[in-house]
Design an enzyme around this catalytic site. Sequence first.
Site: not given
Length: 241
Positions: A50, A58, A95
């Site tokens: 990330r 998105e 992540r």
Amino acid sequence: MLRTLAAVTCAWLVLTASPAWAETLQGRVVSVHDGDTMQVEVDGRREKIRLVGIDSPEMSQAPWGERARDFTRGLALDKDVRVETDVQPRDRYGRLLGYVYVGTTFVNLEVIRSGHAVLLTYPPNVKHVDAFTAAQTAARAKGLGLWDPKAPLSETPYQFRHRNDGKPTFTRGDRLKVASPDTHSSRSANPAAQDAPRGMVRFNPRSKKIHPPGCGHECPSCVPMTMDEAEKRGGVVCKHR
């Protein structure tokens, strides 16, 4: 005396420039999910990365999500990369939170500089917050990407993710402090920081009005930022809530 002073100075520079908690990984990007998330193969395993400090639309935020993904793909897909972590190396989803470099190209910075992401900083990971802030300001001034005045992004990615049937998702206690440059040297590991509420709002620099998510007010001149940052600029919450 001069030799001693020089040695102490060099040691201080090394410590401040390379925090003991930072980690650097080498790998190859095998897939790009969206503008700020990718998979990197490192030593035979795959790490989901990330990108720290930025937030891209998105994929369901058409067309900005696809544009952001395609931009990041063009920079990093099938490329050898260097991934650097900050104080907190992972988020609650496991992540890896990273600053990604392709050679000398700083991917996080280029994505926000091109107008394909907005600033989203979680203390204690604030190493490049000043550069990201300047890049966002420049992208907005040029009308790049999601800042295009003819087709601007209507709500931040955070607002889009947390919209709940049109109901406001913001309360005055829902804040996250964006560290100023003066606080960078006093960072400490805080595993809960990445899970803190984000508190993103829209701020109008002219009227000084703060528009929380769900207030329903159209504000083409607004800039997405945290509540604390907006209040530091003299902002006052609007009456449209």
